[in-house]
Design a protein around this motif. Sequence first.
Motif, mmCIF file in Angstrom:
data_model
loop_
_atom_site.group_PDB
_atom_site.id
_atom_site.type_symbol
_atom_site.label_atom_id
_atom_site.label_comp_id
_atom_site.label_asym_id
_atom_site.label_seq_id
_atom_site.Cartn_x
_atom_site.Cartn_y
_atom_site.Cartn_z
ATOM 1 N N GLY A 83 0.713 -1.130 0.079
ATOM 2 C CA GLY A 83 0.051 -0.455 0.288
ATOM 3 C C GLY A 83 0.776 1.045 0.053
ATOM 4 N N LYS A 84 0.106 2.191 -0.020
ATOM 5 C CA LYS A 84 0.745 3.928 -0.033
ATOM 6 C C LYS A 84 1.419 3.529 1.226
ATOM 7 C CE LYS A 84 0.743 8.287 -0.515
ATOM 8 N NZ LYS A 84 1.788 8.712 0.812
ATOM 9 N N ASN A 85 1.016 3.564 1.793
ATOM 10 C CA ASN A 85 2.011 4.025 3.670
ATOM 11 C C ASN A 85 2.373 2.462 3.774
ATOM 12 O OD1 ASN A 85 1.599 6.303 3.711
ATOM 13 N ND2 ASN A 85 -0.434 5.731 4.789
ATOM 14 N N PHE A 86 2.948 1.684 3.004
ATOM 15 C CA PHE A 86 3.744 0.403 3.270
ATOM 16 C C PHE A 86 5.100 0.754 2.861
ATOM 17 C CE2 PHE A 86 -0.809 0.396 4.505
ATOM 18 C CZ PHE A 86 -0.871 -0.223 5.686
ATOM 19 N N CYS A 87 5.697 -0.520 2.220
ATOM 20 C CA CYS A 87 6.615 -1.331 1.980
ATOM 21 C C CYS A 87 6.273 -2.862 2.012
ATOM 22 C CB CYS A 87 8.442 -0.937 2.132
ATOM 23 S SG CYS A 87 8.191 0.861 2.189
ATOM 24 N N GLY A 88 7.721 -3.099 0.447
ATOM 25 C CA GLY A 88 7.993 -4.943 0.659
ATOM 26 C C GLY A 88 8.049 -5.153 1.990
ATOM 27 N N ALA A 89 9.022 -4.464 2.767
ATOM 28 C CA ALA A 89 9.284 -4.993 4.507
ATOM 29 C C ALA A 89 8.006 -5.358 5.133
ATOM 30 C CB ALA A 89 10.014 -4.244 5.102
ATOM 31 N N THR A 90 7.076 -4.626 4.607
ATOM 32 C CA THR A 90 5.521 -4.759 6.232
ATOM 33 C C THR A 90 5.347 -5.944 6.095
ATOM 34 O OG1 THR A 90 3.951 -3.500 3.945
ATOM 35 C CG2 THR A 90 5.283 -1.970 6.571
ATOM 36 N N TRP A 91 5.671 -7.036 4.404
ATOM 37 C CA TRP A 91 4.991 -7.924 4.150
ATOM 38 C C TRP A 91 5.517 -9.574 4.639
ATOM 39 C CZ3 TRP A 91 0.247 -8.662 2.310
ATOM 40 C CH2 TRP A 91 0.032 -7.783 1.230
ATOM 41 N N GLU A 92 6.829 -9.141 5.446
ATOM 42 C CA GLU A 92 7.256 -9.808 5.979
ATOM 43 C C GLU A 92 6.685 -11.131 6.396
ATOM 44 O OE1 GLU A 92 10.965 -11.277 9.020
ATOM 45 O OE2 GLU A 92 10.430 -9.637 9.118
ATOM 46 N N ALA A 93 6.097 -11.268 7.632
ATOM 47 C CA ALA A 93 5.192 -12.232 7.888
ATOM 48 C C ALA A 93 4.662 -12.961 7.230
ATOM 49 C CB ALA A 93 4.268 -12.014 9.245
ATOM 50 N N THR A 94 3.836 -12.272 6.336
ATOM 51 C CA THR A 94 3.019 -13.100 4.796
ATOM 52 C C THR A 94 3.877 -13.430 4.149
ATOM 53 O OG1 THR A 94 0.991 -11.584 5.515
ATOM 54 C CG2 THR A 94 1.060 -13.040 3.579
ATOM 55 N N MET A 95 5.140 -13.137 3.616
ATOM 56 C CA MET A 95 6.421 -13.840 2.590
ATOM 57 C C MET A 95 6.788 -15.075 3.487
ATOM 58 S SD MET A 95 8.242 -10.296 1.130
ATOM 59 C CE MET A 95 9.420 -11.292 0.551
ATOM 60 N N ARG A 96 6.852 -15.200 4.804
ATOM 61 C CA ARG A 96 6.724 -15.629 5.604
ATOM 62 C C ARG A 96 6.590 -16.967 5.560
ATOM 63 N NH1 ARG A 96 12.356 -15.331 7.629
ATOM 64 N NH2 ARG A 96 12.343 -13.145 8.226
ATOM 65 N N PHE A 97 4.724 -16.842 5.695
ATOM 66 C CA PHE A 97 4.034 -17.569 5.877
ATOM 67 C C PHE A 97 3.756 -18.707 4.208
ATOM 68 C CE2 PHE A 97 -0.835 -18.507 5.002
ATOM 69 C CZ PHE A 97 -0.935 -19.851 5.911
ATOM 70 N N LEU A 98 4.097 -17.221 3.501
ATOM 71 C CA LEU A 98 3.431 -18.415 1.740
ATOM 72 C C LEU A 98 4.428 -19.141 1.318
ATOM 73 C CD1 LEU A 98 2.034 -15.326 0.160
ATOM 74 C CD2 LEU A 98 0.968 -17.500 1.050
#
Length: 349
Positions: A83-98
């Motif tokens: 999202g606009k106030n987010f970055c790729g890094a904010t997906w960390e937990a979801t990246m690990r899960f997937l």
Amino acid sequence: MTTKLSLSSSLSRVLITALMALTMSSTGYAAEPVIYGPELEGFAYPFPLKRFVFESQRQSVQMAYMDVPAEKPNGRIIVLMHGKNFCGATWEATMRFLSQRGFRVIAIDQIGFCKSSKPPTYQYSFQQLAHNTRSLLATLGIKQVTLMGHSTGGMLATRYALMFPEQVEQLVMVNPIGLEDWKSEGVPSPTIDQWYARELQVSDERIRNYERTTYYVNEWRDEYEIWVQMLAGMFRGPGGHLVAWHSALVYDMIFNQPVLYEFGRLRMPVLLLIGEKDNTAIGKDLAPPEVRPRLGHYAELARRAGAAIPHADLIVFPDLGHAPQMQDPERFHRALAAGLERLAAGTAD
């Protein structure tokens, strides 16, 4: 199909400690200002960072991304759009899960955001960002993906799916913004200069207060502070004016390029994951008093979007806000996994 998920008895959170070392005061906030460069220099990402260098609008630019392999590959690839106030890094937990569930995971910082280029001049459109993303995937030899977008990333993911439907097996939207057309609802249209003046006022406190009320439903945990500092550190850094200018350009894109009128053209299975306590509405504070109360009602907007999209599976979290993947990652990931399985099996309504 609409699924309601109640509060999990487990309140465990993925603590992100490897991203940066914060000196915390007794309040849990940063004791000293953190400063980052205009491309988020100094802020560590959770996985190795790669860069896609290409020509766009007569200039050389680079798009930062993380490409995380699956632990036990299932042959599928999922692309995450922030999202606009987010970055790729904010997906960390979801990246690990997937990754643990067999997906190869690619998380991109779009041009103008985070660790990617903020060129001197750039005309922003969701079409341009979609073409940039497609070029990256073509370079990686990727032909088909599951596309997952959060917030503004949901608008971009929708545009991408409309432009390149043959490449999108499944579309996932997490609290996408743009489920209503704020301008047609009566919100005045700011100029880019007005957006820019607003962005020059960004501060830790402003970011934190907004995230508390909109993302986390008036709760706050220390692990959220890292994302406040991620944003505030760029705005207070040596390239702060450049960061604010690109933020203004992006706001203009979001406000003036609605995608909701084309939801009916989506032909792939779509999973909507919506925290119903979200109240995001771009420019709501600029709207006349009689307009504000009717904006940003995600419980209603989610159902309206689910009805407009031909093959939609709607999952709602009645007690969560704009960032359910960060507010309650355990519950969010259970819902995501179940939803992806239903889409793959073709059992979603």
